[in-house]
Design a protein around this motif. Structure first.
Motif, PDB file in Angstrom:
ATOM      1  N   UNK A   1       0.517   2.154  -6.081  1.00  0.00           N
ATOM      2  CA  UNK A   1      -0.273   2.163  -4.846  1.00  0.00           C
ATOM      3  C   UNK A   1       0.010   0.765  -3.948  1.00  0.00           C
ATOM      4  N   UNK A   2       0.879   1.013  -3.066  1.00  0.00           N
ATOM      5  CA  UNK A   2       1.175  -0.061  -2.080  1.00  0.00           C
ATOM      6  C   UNK A   2       0.780   0.168  -0.901  1.00  0.00           C
ATOM      7  N   UNK A   3      -0.561  -0.545  -0.206  1.00  0.00           N
ATOM      8  CA  UNK A   3      -1.218  -0.096   0.809  1.00  0.00           C
ATOM      9  C   UNK A   3      -1.247  -1.598   1.810  1.00  0.00           C
TER      10      UNK A   3
ATOM     11  N   UNK B   1      -1.675  -0.621  12.138  1.00  0.00           N
ATOM     12  CA  UNK B   1      -1.558   0.632  11.466  1.00  0.00           C
ATOM     13  C   UNK B   1      -1.866   0.221   9.741  1.00  0.00           C
ATOM     14  N   UNK B   2      -2.414   1.250   9.232  1.00  0.00           N
ATOM     15  CA  UNK B   2      -2.499   1.193   7.724  1.00  0.00           C
ATOM     16  C   UNK B   2      -1.263   2.029   7.069  1.00  0.00           C
ATOM     17  N   UNK B   3      -0.614   1.425   6.311  1.00  0.00           N
ATOM     18  CA  UNK B   3       0.610   2.060   5.829  1.00  0.00           C
ATOM     19  C   UNK B   3       0.875   1.761   4.182  1.00  0.00           C
ATOM     20  N   UNK B   4       1.238   2.989   3.759  1.00  0.00           N
ATOM     21  CA  UNK B   4       1.486   2.732   2.142  1.00  0.00           C
ATOM     22  C   UNK B   4       3.074   3.245   1.829  1.00  0.00           C
TER      23      UNK B   4
ATOM     24  N   UNK C   1       7.575  -7.621  12.969  1.00  0.00           N
ATOM     25  CA  UNK C   1       6.925  -6.545  11.857  1.00  0.00           C
ATOM     26  C   UNK C   1       5.857  -7.621  11.019  1.00  0.00           C
ATOM     27  N   UNK C   2       4.592  -7.446  10.670  1.00  0.00           N
ATOM     28  CA  UNK C   2       3.968  -8.214   9.773  1.00  0.00           C
ATOM     29  C   UNK C   2       2.889  -7.343   8.903  1.00  0.00           C
ATOM     30  N   UNK C   3       3.101  -7.335   7.475  1.00  0.00           N
ATOM     31  CA  UNK C   3       2.467  -6.887   6.490  1.00  0.00           C
ATOM     32  C   UNK C   3       1.336  -7.816   5.628  1.00  0.00           C
ATOM     33  N   UNK C   4       0.293  -7.309   5.556  1.00  0.00           N
ATOM     34  CA  UNK C   4      -0.521  -8.163   4.649  1.00  0.00           C
ATOM     35  C   UNK C   4      -1.143  -6.762   3.698  1.00  0.00           C
TER      36      UNK C   4
END
Length: 396
Positions: A29-31, A56-59, A387-390
């Motif tokens: 699970x990678x959210x 957005x919430x992305x997995x 693009x930034x992800x946390x």
């Protein structure tokens, strides 16, 4: 009759006692909360209508891509095993499935394996880029959508799989592994329509250095329906929907060549790759070919067994192609910089942050101004994109 039933039951018991079977349920699970600036809608003339920044919430575009699967192994004796894998991409935000909604979109195959001779499998499977080069390139050190090559033209982000494929992978022979695959098109009356073949090899020197190479060829890469071509191998749509390559859908063939290397010494890991992708025999361009070259370099440092950081750079260039009317399109290039930091809370759970920045210039495949396209997330409305992800990952 009773004697026959007794003998049948006894023989079945003998077979079941001889064969050792295992079944593994697994998943990731990678959210993440994802921010993308300068998003837009691509128009037929190559222009992009601005749509603003996006949260957005992305997995599906994370370090691993969310999934769950079943893996089985039956020991047939004499070193021979029956193996199978069923693996589905999952979208945590809405409970849907990845890869265009396919139930087993990531991979599904069955086959035979021998410790001495390797394995042969049949089904929907990964390609030779995945097996021999992708895990060695710079993007593998940061492993998320923010670091993937523009358009993922070399499939180093595994956006696509091979349907109808027969695949061979060798055993490890003193550090050397090799293999390849053949995918049949399944078109009546034309056995070569939709044909795909690929092969590659990887060598582990045993002193920290690994090198790999892969080659792939696809005939008629745009299928008439979902699941029948290379760029249409997912459940819906085509990967060629961005300004970078949307003008090349008339290609009659497509090929990828890629080499990569990775070196680890102590807490440091260095990686780099080069790939060449070609859309060939394009009817919209009088049978001409357009070529893309992509280079990347990066390194990772393990500060502790639990905390690591990585940075990298990739550069993509294309000389473009000339239309029948004499105008030239697709002559563009991009620079992309990216980084990642991750902390393992346990063997199964980690927190991470990642950022990517791309600057694209020139003319896109549709004749408009080149726009940034990190991985295949969304076209930018300008030549630049961030693009930034946390996120959080959990293995089970």
């Amino acid at each position: 009759m009773k004697k026959i039933l007794a003998l049948t039951a006894l023989s079945a018991f003998a077979v079941s006692s001889h064969a050792q079977s295992s079944l593994l349920l697994y998943g990731i699970l990678d959210e993440a909360l994802t921010y993308t600036n300068n998003t837009g809608t691509t128009n037929a003339n190559g222009s992009v209508t601005p749509a603003g920044s996006k949260f957005a919430v992305d997995s599906l575009s994370g370090m691993y891509g969310s999934r769950w699967g079943l893996r089985g192994d039956e020991d047939l004796g004499g070193g021979l095993h029956t193996i199978f894998t069923l693996e589905s991409g999952i979208s945590l935000p809405n409970g849907g499935q990845g890869q265009g909604g396919l139930m087993w979109g990531r991979q599904i195959y069955v086959g035979m394996k021998s410790a001495n001779f390797g394995q042969v499998t049949l089904g929907r499977q990964y390609d030779s880029v995945y097996n021999f080069t992708m895990l060695l390139d710079s993007g593998s050190l940061t492993s998320n959508g923010a670091s993937m090559h523009a358009g993922d033209l070399d499939n180093a982000a595994i956006n696509l799989r091979q349907n109808n494929s027969i695949r061979y992978l060798s055993p490890n022979i003193k550090g050397l592994t090799f293999g390849g695959g053949l995918a049949v098109g399944g078109v009546a009356g034309d056995v070569t329509n939709g044909l795909q073949y690929n092969f590659g090899a990887q060598y582990d020197t045993g002193v920290g250095l690994k090198v790999g190479a892969a080659y792939e060829f696809f005939k008629n890469p745009i299928g008439s329906s979902a699941g029948t071509g290379w760029f249409t191998s997912n459940g819906s749509g085509t990967l060629l929907s961005h300004a970078l390559d949307a003008g090349y859908t008339s290609a009659h063939n497509y090929q990828i060549g890629m080499v990569a290397a990775q070196y680890t010494k102590g807490q440091w890991t260095f990686a780099g790759s080069w790939s060449n992708a070609q859309f060939g025999k394009m009817t919209a361009f009088d049978g001409k070919t357009v070529t893309f070259n992509t280079f990347d370099l990066g390194f990772q440092y393990m500060w502790t067994p639990f905390f690591s950081t990585a940075v990298g750079w990739n550069y993509q260039t294309s000389t473009g192609v000339t239309r029948p009317d004499g105008t030239k399109v697709g002559n563009q290039h991009s620079n992309q910089f990216y980084g990642r930091a991750s902390y393992n809370l346990s063997k199964r759970t980690a927190l991470y942050s990642a950022v990517g920045y791309q600057d694209s210039r020139g003319v896109n495949s549709l004749g408009g101004r080149a726009v940034a396209d990190i991985d295949n997330i969304v076209d930018s409305s300008t030549g630049k994109q961030v693009v930034f992800r946390l996120g959080i990952t959990h293995f089970f």
